[in-house]
Write a protein that holds these residues in place. Structure first.
Motif, PDB file in Angstrom:
ATOM      1  N   ARG A 159       0.820  -1.210   0.000  1.00 44.39           N
ATOM      2  CA  ARG A 159       0.000   0.000   0.000  1.00 44.39           C
ATOM      3  C   ARG A 159       0.853   1.258   0.000  1.00 44.39           C
ATOM      4  N   LYS A 160       1.935   1.218   0.794  1.00 39.29           N
ATOM      5  CA  LYS A 160       2.812   2.395   0.880  1.00 39.29           C
ATOM      6  C   LYS A 160       3.463   2.694  -0.467  1.00 39.29           C
ATOM      7  N   TYR A 161       3.978   1.652  -1.131  1.00 42.63           N
ATOM      8  CA  TYR A 161       4.579   1.860  -2.444  1.00 42.63           C
ATOM      9  C   TYR A 161       3.516   2.264  -3.469  1.00 42.63           C
ATOM     10  N   ASN A 162       2.365   1.629  -3.389  1.00 44.00           N
ATOM     11  CA  ASN A 162       1.283   1.945  -4.313  1.00 44.00           C
ATOM     12  C   ASN A 162       0.845   3.400  -4.150  1.00 44.00           C
ATOM     13  N   TYR A 163       0.841   3.861  -2.907  1.00 51.34           N
ATOM     14  CA  TYR A 163       0.477   5.259  -2.652  1.00 51.34           C
ATOM     15  C   TYR A 163       1.466   6.198  -3.333  1.00 51.34           C
ATOM     16  N   GLN A 164       2.764   5.891  -3.244  1.00 49.83           N
ATOM     17  CA  GLN A 164       3.785   6.729  -3.872  1.00 49.83           C
ATOM     18  C   GLN A 164       3.542   6.860  -5.371  1.00 49.83           C
ATOM     19  N   GLY A 219      -8.454   4.394  -1.168  1.00 50.80           N
ATOM     20  CA  GLY A 219      -9.261   4.704  -2.345  1.00 50.80           C
ATOM     21  C   GLY A 219      -8.569   5.657  -3.299  1.00 50.80           C
ATOM     22  N   PHE A 220      -7.237   5.729  -3.220  1.00 51.43           N
ATOM     23  CA  PHE A 220      -6.531   6.710  -4.041  1.00 51.43           C
ATOM     24  C   PHE A 220      -6.582   6.379  -5.532  1.00 51.43           C
ATOM     25  N   VAL A 275      -9.629   8.055  -6.797  1.00 52.21           N
ATOM     26  CA  VAL A 275      -9.415   9.506  -6.804  1.00 52.21           C
ATOM     27  C   VAL A 275      -8.623   9.910  -8.045  1.00 52.21           C
ATOM     28  N   VAL A 276      -7.586   9.143  -8.373  1.00 53.12           N
ATOM     29  CA  VAL A 276      -6.770   9.455  -9.546  1.00 53.12           C
ATOM     30  C   VAL A 276      -7.597   9.341 -10.821  1.00 53.12           C
ATOM     31  N   GLU A 277      -8.419   8.305 -10.909  1.00 52.69           N
ATOM     32  CA  GLU A 277      -9.263   8.146 -12.094  1.00 52.69           C
ATOM     33  C   GLU A 277     -10.249   9.309 -12.222  1.00 52.69           C
ATOM     34  N   GLY A 278     -10.785   9.754 -11.086  1.00 55.34           N
ATOM     35  CA  GLY A 278     -11.671  10.916 -11.103  1.00 55.34           C
ATOM     36  C   GLY A 278     -10.927  12.176 -11.510  1.00 55.34           C
ATOM     37  N   LYS A 279      -9.678  12.278 -11.111  1.00 53.47           N
ATOM     38  CA  LYS A 279      -8.862  13.437 -11.459  1.00 53.47           C
ATOM     39  C   LYS A 279      -8.600  13.480 -12.970  1.00 53.47           C
TER      40      LYS A 279
END
Length: 363
Positions: free
Chosen positions: A27-32, A184-185, A188-192
């Motif tokens: 999750r931490k790497y995925n968040y980056q 849920g990031f 969020v990115v897809e919405g962005k």
């Protein structure tokens, strides 16, 4: 679906997991990677040229130009954590560690061959910060080192005092609270992406999910690439996501038909003045459509430069001609090399010429 299974107990869920760190680490790497994705969307929105590197001296490194002689670098260390950082937690050496968080960040930047090219060094933490400025009632998204009080600055200086070449590091240092949520990031990115396309090119049909999938896969692939590249062009191709690459992905997944009147006029010109067979005419129409899509969707500076060059040449020669094909011949002779290289074929040049003639130029 076997509906009977919906009522049955999962045998693997009856005991707590012995090891959960793998999921946390992922999750931490995925968040980056998703934070990096957000950054390039922000840069794309304002039309910036950039190259973003994952795991290149820092978690996320951003070059502000594709020209290596002009570029400067922004280094970002990303921490996905619930912990609210203080100057103490940033500058003290934790148990089991050999250096403080600030010292580790400084080591990425100081006494390096690229140190003079660094413009900004960001410590990005989802947990936020508790500095003296917060006790005064302020709540900034970005806290520059100049906002720290003398005591806090002194602690930073002490934490990095044994590192070579630290001159200029503290003025470049900033502490950032990301707007991307911890969970849920991906949504969020897809919405962005959807918000970005709606803003820069309203009315287009687009596939935000496909854009997301293409870019995040490329970020993961390039982040996993651990090779070093001494050649700048090789580094851009194999380790970076560039402004041009992002533009290309977005353009491939959006569609909007040009105005029917312009298309009809183009077809009429091709039939009356170019004397082409149906196959050659179809190639020019495809080139016209590709150029149209890039014009309305791309934020890449090269597209604007190419458009300006074509329009300039058309204006220079338009009064001498009453035939589009003859005008195009003179325009092609005057186009600069950068414009000619931009197009993959002569049909694409013709399509772009006709688009600008019909839509972009007042004669």
């Amino acid at each position: 679906m076997d509906f009977d299974n919906l009522k049955l107990t999962n045998p693997l869920g009856l005991e707590p997991k012995r090891e959960k760190s793998g999921s946390d680490t992922f999750r931490k790497y995925n968040y980056q990677y998703h934070w990096a994705f957000c950054r390039i969307l922000d840069e794309h929105e304002i039309g910036s040229e950039f190259a973003l590197f994952i795991e290149e001296h820092e978690d996320v490194t951003i070059a502000d130009s594709l020209d290596v002689t002009k570029t400067t670098f922004e280094l970002n260390q990303i921490k996905e954590t619930s912990k609210r950082h203080t100057i103490h937690s940033l500058t003290n050496v934790s148990k089991g560690e050999s250096k403080s968080l600030i010292a580790k960040l400084a080591e990425s930047c100081c006494d390096k061959s690229y140190s003079q090219k660094i413009s900004k060094v960001n410590f990005v933490s989802t947990g936020g910060y508790s500095f003296n400025i917060h006790k005064e009632g302020y709540n900034f998204e970005v806290i520059d080192s100049g906002e720290l009080n003398d005591e806090e600055v002194k602690k930073v200086e002490d934490a990095i005092s044994n590192i070579s070449g630290i001159e200029g590091f503290i003025p470049k240092l900033a502490f950032v609270i990301p707007s991307l949520p911890e969970k849920g990031f991906d949504f969020v990115v897809e919405g962005k992406i959807s918000s970005l396309i709606s803003k820069i090119a309203p009315g287009l049909k687009y596939d935000a999910n496909s854009i997301y999938e293409c870019v995040i896969r490329d970020l993961n692939r390039k982040g996993e690439n651990s090779f070093d590249y001494k050649n700048w062009d090789d580094a851009l191709k194999r380790k970076a996501i560039t402004s041009g690459q992002l533009s290309d992905v977005i353009e491939q997944h959006i569609s909007r038909k040009p105005d029917e009147n312009i298309v009809s006029e183009m077809i009429q010109i091709l039939n009356d003045e170019y004397s082409l067979n149906s196959l050659a005419r179809r190639k020019i129409v495809r080139g016209f459509n590709r150029y149209y899509t890039r014009k309305i969707a791309s934020r890449d500076l090269i597209v604007k430069e190419v458009s300006n060059d074509i329009i300039r040449c058309i204006k220079n020669h338009a009064k001498k001609h009453t035939n589009a094909r003859a005008l195009e011949a003179d325009v092609k002779k005057e186009l600069n090399e950068k414009t000619l290289v931009f197009f993959p074929s002569q049909e694409d040049i013709t399509g772009a010429f006709l688009y600008e003639l019909l839509e972009g130029v007042e004669i």
